[in-house]
Design a protein around this motif. Sequence first.
Motif, mmCIF file in Angstrom:
data_model
loop_
_atom_site.group_PDB
_atom_site.id
_atom_site.type_symbol
_atom_site.label_atom_id
_atom_site.label_comp_id
_atom_site.label_asym_id
_atom_site.label_seq_id
_atom_site.Cartn_x
_atom_site.Cartn_y
_atom_site.Cartn_z
ATOM 1 N N GLU A 168 6.574 6.328 2.888
ATOM 2 C CA GLU A 168 5.242 6.260 3.056
ATOM 3 C C GLU A 168 5.034 6.308 4.788
ATOM 4 N N PHE A 169 6.004 5.777 5.445
ATOM 5 C CA PHE A 169 5.992 6.079 7.028
ATOM 6 C C PHE A 169 5.928 7.586 7.311
ATOM 7 N N ALA A 190 7.201 17.930 0.215
ATOM 8 C CA ALA A 190 8.712 17.580 -0.496
ATOM 9 C C ALA A 190 9.730 18.344 0.693
ATOM 10 N N GLU A 191 9.405 19.426 1.393
ATOM 11 C CA GLU A 191 10.619 19.925 2.303
ATOM 12 C C GLU A 191 10.898 18.908 3.324
ATOM 13 N N LYS A 192 9.710 17.957 4.029
ATOM 14 C CA LYS A 192 10.093 17.170 5.305
ATOM 15 C C LYS A 192 10.178 16.014 4.986
ATOM 16 N N SER A 219 7.747 16.864 -10.801
ATOM 17 C CA SER A 219 7.269 15.443 -11.030
ATOM 18 C C SER A 219 6.112 15.061 -10.271
ATOM 19 N N ASN A 220 5.749 13.752 -10.544
ATOM 20 C CA ASN A 220 4.621 13.132 -9.733
ATOM 21 C C ASN A 220 4.874 12.171 -8.820
ATOM 22 N N VAL A 221 5.994 12.226 -8.410
ATOM 23 C CA VAL A 221 6.509 11.393 -7.235
ATOM 24 C C VAL A 221 5.445 11.354 -6.067
ATOM 25 N N GLN A 245 -0.068 4.886 -3.338
ATOM 26 C CA GLN A 245 0.204 3.555 -2.955
ATOM 27 C C GLN A 245 -0.168 3.524 -1.209
ATOM 28 N N LEU A 246 0.023 4.700 -0.543
ATOM 29 C CA LEU A 246 -0.559 4.815 0.826
ATOM 30 C C LEU A 246 -1.967 4.696 1.075
ATOM 31 N N ARG A 247 -2.583 5.381 -0.073
ATOM 32 C CA ARG A 247 -4.182 5.263 -0.024
ATOM 33 C C ARG A 247 -4.814 3.755 -0.173
#
Length: 230
Positions: free
Chosen positions: A155-156, A176-178, A188-190, A197-199
Amino acid sequence: MRILIVEDEARLAGFIQQGLTQAGHVADVAATGPEGLEQAATTPYDAVLLDLMLPGQSGLDVLRNLREFGIQTPVLILSALTDTQHVVKGLEAGAVDYLRKPFAFDELLARLHIIGRKTAGPAGAEALRLADLVLDPLGRVVTRAGKTLNLTNREFAIMELLLRNAGRVVSKTRLAEKVWDVDYDMGSNVIEVHISQLRRKLDRDFAPAPALLETVVGQGYRLREPGAAG
């Protein structure tokens, strides 16, 4: 930081990867010289940890090829070859540092921290701000309205990427890349789960304050000032 570990000793590579992940970094592993060269040449890493004695292609050749390709990703050599001659050859080939095996993991983290600061420069170390949201890259602390947000490492990393691109849409592919490993499954829905969760932590927990995190349907996500056009 997103870091590539090029190491053929599986146990050591796994130990380093686990330690880096626990420290908040994203770490990929390559077990051969050619594999390491391919990954380093095609993925935007912040640093490469490179063994010298590798199957398929030596670490020095991997390093020389990267520099010949114009890829200037900082390379930290990790090697049991401890004589001065090998250290000099590694640095002359373009490595920014040389750490002899065996090494203390805390020392490795400290050297990576120095590489990160040098790469980022003075601006990269400054706090990132948007409205009442503040992120400290070096202290790895995020606050909103003076209250610390309890974020996971992922999340950070997402928050930092979005803040460095405040007002602009960051695509799912770029996230996804970073933030994720090279083998991330785009089906996937990761990412959606982490964004949700961040929101909650960033916006819903601070209601009725204006929301800062937006989903741009079909494009990605962005952070922007409340009421900003676009």
